[in-house]
Design a protein around this motif. Structure first.
Motif, PDB file in Angstrom:
ATOM      1  N   UNK A   1       0.804  -1.214   0.000  1.00 49.29           N
ATOM      2  CA  UNK A   1       0.000   0.000   0.000  1.00 49.29           C
ATOM      3  C   UNK A   1       0.841   1.270   0.000  1.00 49.29           C
ATOM      4  N   UNK A   2       1.994   1.263  -0.624  1.00 50.79           N
ATOM      5  CA  UNK A   2       2.845   2.454  -0.687  1.00 50.79           C
ATOM      6  C   UNK A   2       2.718   3.069  -2.072  1.00 50.79           C
ATOM      7  N   UNK A   3       2.261   4.323  -2.131  1.00 53.53           N
ATOM      8  CA  UNK A   3       2.047   4.980  -3.417  1.00 53.53           C
ATOM      9  C   UNK A   3       2.976   6.173  -3.551  1.00 53.53           C
ATOM     10  N   UNK A   4       3.606   6.279  -4.711  1.00 54.67           N
ATOM     11  CA  UNK A   4       4.462   7.402  -5.052  1.00 54.67           C
ATOM     12  C   UNK A   4       3.650   8.378  -5.891  1.00 54.67           C
ATOM     13  N   UNK A   5       3.607   9.646  -5.480  1.00 52.08           N
ATOM     14  CA  UNK A   5       2.780  10.651  -6.138  1.00 52.08           C
ATOM     15  C   UNK A   5       3.660  11.767  -6.683  1.00 52.08           C
TER      16      UNK A   5
ATOM     17  N   UNK B   1       4.724   0.394  -4.329  1.00 54.73           N
ATOM     18  CA  UNK B   1       3.945  -0.599  -5.071  1.00 54.73           C
ATOM     19  C   UNK B   1       3.051   0.055  -6.107  1.00 54.73           C
ATOM     20  N   UNK B   2       2.671   1.323  -5.864  1.00 57.89           N
ATOM     21  CA  UNK B   2       1.750   2.054  -6.724  1.00 57.89           C
ATOM     22  C   UNK B   2       2.364   3.399  -7.110  1.00 57.89           C
ATOM     23  N   UNK B   3       1.961   3.907  -8.259  1.00 56.87           N
ATOM     24  CA  UNK B   3       2.409   5.215  -8.738  1.00 56.87           C
ATOM     25  C   UNK B   3       1.202   6.001  -9.228  1.00 56.87           C
TER      26      UNK B   3
ATOM     27  N   UNK C   1       0.072   4.551   2.156  1.00 61.94           N
ATOM     28  CA  UNK C   1       1.213   5.309   2.665  1.00 61.94           C
ATOM     29  C   UNK C   1       1.701   6.155   1.494  1.00 61.94           C
ATOM     30  N   UNK C   2       1.652   7.483   1.640  1.00 58.44           N
ATOM     31  CA  UNK C   2       1.888   8.378   0.505  1.00 58.44           C
ATOM     32  C   UNK C   2       3.301   8.951   0.543  1.00 58.44           C
ATOM     33  N   UNK C   3       3.998   8.828  -0.585  1.00 62.81           N
ATOM     34  CA  UNK C   3       5.323   9.410  -0.768  1.00 62.81           C
ATOM     35  C   UNK C   3       5.241  10.371  -1.953  1.00 62.81           C
ATOM     36  N   UNK C   4       5.676  11.603  -1.745  1.00 71.09           N
ATOM     37  CA  UNK C   4       5.615  12.621  -2.796  1.00 71.09           C
ATOM     38  C   UNK C   4       6.996  12.853  -3.379  1.00 71.09           C
ATOM     39  N   UNK C   5       7.048  12.944  -4.698  1.00 68.90           N
ATOM     40  CA  UNK C   5       8.291  13.156  -5.428  1.00 68.90           C
ATOM     41  C   UNK C   5       8.163  14.474  -6.187  1.00 68.90           C
ATOM     42  N   UNK C   6       9.080  15.419  -5.947  1.00 70.85           N
ATOM     43  CA  UNK C   6       9.016  16.694  -6.654  1.00 70.85           C
ATOM     44  C   UNK C   6       9.905  17.723  -5.999  1.00 70.85           C
ATOM     45  N   UNK C   7       9.761  18.971  -6.446  1.00 75.46           N
ATOM     46  CA  UNK C   7      10.620  20.047  -5.931  1.00 75.46           C
ATOM     47  C   UNK C   7      10.042  20.753  -4.719  1.00 75.46           C
TER      48      UNK C   7
ATOM     49  N   UNK D   1       1.267  16.850   6.521  1.00 79.25           N
ATOM     50  CA  UNK D   1       2.334  16.293   7.359  1.00 79.25           C
ATOM     51  C   UNK D   1       2.379  14.769   7.293  1.00 79.25           C
ATOM     52  N   UNK D   2       1.338  14.158   6.716  1.00 81.42           N
ATOM     53  CA  UNK D   2       1.263  12.702   6.651  1.00 81.42           C
ATOM     54  C   UNK D   2       1.995  12.135   5.436  1.00 81.42           C
ATOM     55  N   UNK D   3       2.638  12.996   4.657  1.00 77.38           N
ATOM     56  CA  UNK D   3       3.293  12.585   3.414  1.00 77.38           C
ATOM     57  C   UNK D   3       4.802  12.550   3.595  1.00 77.38           C
ATOM     58  N   UNK D   4       5.432  11.461   3.141  1.00 78.04           N
ATOM     59  CA  UNK D   4       6.890  11.400   3.095  1.00 78.04           C
ATOM     60  C   UNK D   4       7.347  12.105   1.825  1.00 78.04           C
ATOM     61  N   UNK D   5       8.214  13.114   1.973  1.00 80.07           N
ATOM     62  CA  UNK D   5       8.613  13.942   0.835  1.00 80.07           C
ATOM     63  C   UNK D   5      10.026  13.600   0.393  1.00 80.07           C
TER      64      UNK D   5
END
Length: 301
Positions: A6-10, A68-70, A31-37, A43-47
């Motif tokens: 359940x880990x998604x990269x956004x 696992x997800x994008x 579980x949300x992970x954000x990729x960007x500048x 606060x619940x997002x891993x950046x």
């Protein structure tokens, strides 16, 4: 891919749709992970700070996250400029590199944001199998990206869905969008020049569009899926509602701007796949959505 992964990269997590997608994904247990500048406010997002146009940096970050997800929402989207900007070519390359890196890092399910501008506008109600003959560089770039990624997914076993966005409104609109510009102008007492407004367009509240993407991420539906309301209305009717909400319908100058001859009479999404296959139902109808948007963008007491 196991049901417990359940880990998604956004990407685009600080954008118009992405800001609303984060809580929608969290509500579904991701579980949300954000990729960007830019760091998302949530606060619940891993950046993970990275320039998405730097393929090497993106690959390293994707390998570190091992999602696992994008959900890929990022693209060049400067209002009024993105239709013809050469930057669209950069985002084709970036999107292909991102999805490849995701798959090669073990990712199993990818959802990418497309656009209704991929279609040949003409038939008023557009289903996912309607011809794609884009009239702009932006539409062509999105369509080309989809075709390449669909072939890549077929070769690698990646589960891939493509969400074709129609027209959006809601809190967080940048200047240059119809609904936000109209609300801000009328609420401040300024005149709002517009076309006669008889063209029909399919508008969705941005939170509903974000919710549709979150549902699509969680589903196993593959291929194109329209992300719209399924009910196009005249632009004139939308502006008349905004005039009533602001109490200044007299400030709307219908016909002050010509409607380009290239503009079709109607653009409406067929949403059978979104409703029946994905199982998504919108929260807002047009009246409720405009009221909520006016409360967010209008004058504060």
């Amino acid at each position: 891919m196991s049901s417990g992964a359940r880990r998604v990269l956004v990407t685009g997590a600080t954008g118009f749709v992405g800001t609303h997608a984060i809580p929608a994904l969290r509500a579904r247990g991701f579980e949300v992970h954000a990729l960007g500048r830019a760091r998302p406010e949530a606060s619940t997002v891993a950046f993970h700070p990275v320039d998405l146009l730097d393929a090497g940096a993106v690959r390293a970050a994707v390998q570190a996250v091992r999602a696992s997800h994008l959900l890929h929402l990022a693209w060049y989207a400067e209002p009024g400029l993105y239709w013809r900007a050469a930057a669209n070519l950069d985002w084709v390359a970036a999107s292909l590199a991102l999805v490849r890196a995701f798959r090669e890092a073990g990712g199993g399910r990818a959802v990418v944001a497309g656009t209704c501008a991929e279609y040949a506008w003409g038939p008023e109600r557009l289903s996912e199998d309607a011809p794609c003959v884009p009239a702009t560089l932006y539409g062509a770039a999105k369509d080309g990206t989809r075709r390449i990624l669909a072939a890549y997914a077929g070769e690698t076993g990646l589960s891939l869905a493509w969400g074709r966005l129609f027209f959006l409104y809601g809190p967080g609109e940048r200047p240059g969008r119809l609904v936000g510009d109209a609300i801000r102008a009328l609420a401040s007492g300024a005149r709002f020049a517009t076309s006669p407004g008889y063209q029909r367009r399919d508008f969705s509240h941005v939170a509903d569009a974000a919710g549709a993407f979150a549902a699509l991420v969680e589903s196993d539906v593959a291929g194109p899926v329209n992300v719209g309301s399924g009910a196009a209305v005249p632009v004139r009717a939308i502006l008349e509602r905004i005039g009533a909400l602001t109490g200044r319908p007299d400030l709307i100058d219908f016909g002050a701007r010509p409607l380009p001859a290239s503009e079709p009479a109607g653009i409406e999404a067929a949403v059978t796949r979104l409703r029946d296959a994905v199982g998504f139902r919108p929260r807002y109808d047009l009246d409720a959505g405009l009221r909520q948007t006016f409360a967010a963008l209008g004058p504060k007491p």
